[in-house]
Design an enzyme around this catalytic site. Structure first.
Site, PDB file in Angstrom:
ATOM      1  N   SER A  85      37.270 -14.738 -24.004  1.00  0.00           N
ATOM      2  CA  SER A  85      37.042 -14.404 -22.597  1.00  0.00           C
ATOM      3  C   SER A  85      38.302 -14.106 -21.799  1.00  0.00           C
ATOM      4  O   SER A  85      38.237 -13.423 -20.777  1.00  0.00           O
ATOM      5  CB  SER A  85      36.253 -15.524 -21.905  1.00  0.00           C
ATOM      6  N   LYS A 129      36.602 -11.036 -16.390  1.00  0.00           N
ATOM      7  CA  LYS A 129      36.147 -11.262 -15.012  1.00  0.00           C
ATOM      8  C   LYS A 129      36.210 -10.023 -14.122  1.00  0.00           C
ATOM      9  O   LYS A 129      35.481  -9.922 -13.131  1.00  0.00           O
ATOM     10  CB  LYS A 129      36.964 -12.388 -14.375  1.00  0.00           C
TER      11      LYS A 129
END
Length: 405
Positions: A300, A51
């Site tokens: 992720s 992110k």
């Protein structure tokens, strides 16, 4: 719009802050699936997730005036840390609204980067509405965690790195919450090589994009229920939906039970801590009909609190029959407990918990219920222990085992 020029610009910008996360070839998952499997370990990224890429690039595109107003966003945790870090790098004030269910580790790390944290709502969508309200009232600059083309462009740098390292990749598996990562990865991959398949992976309990694909429009789920908190989103991004619809080849949904097993696989075979959302792309490997393909699973993120870690490990051991619980009835006389323990020990079973109840029945020939929790090597070993107990006349009954947490 999403252009190759923007993708290249984003790649150059984020290189200033990110850690290199080179692909890891997985012999374990390759052998399991008959494919050549590579892991993209964004769980090892700065702030513990991909992110930071989208957050940093987005903030780099803002004007000085927009940054001076202060930044606000909503996040289940990973985007929060990305914005907090990027805001600190640019000298901006950052306010992060997070669901009240956000793991403590994500809250504390966000605060550690200098951001102010506001806990609001049960799920991300409620936190986001509150963040938008605060942005309007206070004049903050709002940074959406996924429904923003600049954020998605920043996330595309994951694909840029994959293709630089493995230009002939056949399939890329991408975890999906709101769709920002899937947008950036699928759009860039198709630009550079239309033959690459990009497949999104969602938790079954929060499959908002799958529902939207079936309806051909953005759909809001009534509720979400999944252990993959980083992808617990009710509504996918409306701005990015057309790009995902055009470039994503398929969507696979994963049950929570599959994530638990994948967590154990990753921990034992790769010695890596990957959060449940990051494991979606690993669990999806078993759902692919492909064979002999080069596949990249994007991990992720790796931000998981200790309590969740403990719970997932225990549930994983139970699912793999590495821990099981059995009930037997014994005569109420000295030495019987030792006899049962001896039978289990002779089969290399390790007793880790005992519950002894003398008041099950008034029949003294079978008056004591013994509930035994045993550590085993796996399903075959467990079955062998149960068979020997039965052969010895103990009539074992396997009981459903619950994790401590």
């Amino acid at each position: 719009m999403l252009t190759l020029e923007k993708f290249e610009e984003a790649y150059n910008v984020v290189q200033k802050v990110i850690h290199p996360t080179p692909l890891i070839e997985s012999e374990f998952f390759s052998n399991q699936t008959g494919n050549k499997v590579y892991l993209k370990p964004e769980n090892m990224q700065l702030t513990g997730a991909y992110k930071i890429r989208g957050a940093y690039y987005k903030i780099s595109t803002l004007t000085d005036e927009e940054r001076a107003k202060g930044l606000i966003t909503a996040s289940a945790g990973n985007h929060a840390q990305g914005v907090a870090y990027a805001a600190k790098a640019y000298g901006c004030k950052a306010i992060i609204v997070m669901p009240t269910s956000t793991p403590l580790i994500k809250v504390n790390r966000t605060k550690a980067y200098g951001a102010e944290v506001v806990l609001y709502g049960d799920v991300y969508d409620e936190a986001c509405q509150h963040a938008l309200k605060l942005a309007e009232e206070e004049g903050y600059t709002f940074i959406h965690p996924f429904d923003d083309l600049d954020v998605a462009t920043g996330q595309s740098t994951v694909a840029m790195e994959i293709l630089k390292e493995l230009p002939f990749v056949d399939i890329i598996l991408v975890p999906i919450g709101g769709g920002g990562l899937a947008t950036g990865v699928s759009t860039l991959a198709k630009m550079l090589n239309p033959n690459i398949k990009v497949i999104g992976v969602e938790p079954s309990g929060a499959a908002c994009l799958k529902a939207s694909f079936l309806s051909n429009e953005v759909v809001t789920l009534e509720s979400v229920d999944t252990i993959a908190d980083g992808t617990a989103v009710k509504t996918p991004g409306s701005k990015i939906f057309p790009f995902i619809k055009e470039n994503l080849d398929d969507i696979i949904t994963i049950e929570d039970s599959e994530l638990i097993v994948s967590f154990l696989d990753m921990l034992e075979n790769h010695k890596m801590l990957v959060e449940n959302s990051g494991l979606l792309s690993v669990a999806a490997l078993k759902h692919l009909p492909a064979e002999g393909k080069k596949i990249v699973s994007i991990l992720s993120g790796g931000n998981m609190d200790v309590i969740t870690f403990s719970s997932v490990v225990q549930h994983g051991l139970i699912a793999r029959s590495r821990i099981f619980t059995v009930s037997v009835l014994l005569p109420d006389k000295p030495g019987e407990l030792q006899n049962v323990a001896g039978v289990i020990a002779a089969e290399n079973g390790n007793i880790i918990k005992l519950e002894h109840n003398q008041f099950v029945t008034v029949n003294r020939n079978s008056a004591v219920e013994l509930v035994i929790t045993v550590e085993a090597f796996g399903p075959e070993h467990k079955d062998q222990i149960l068979k020997v107990l039965d052969d010895k006349g103990y009539r074992p009954i396997e009981k459903k085992q619950k994790a401590i947490f």
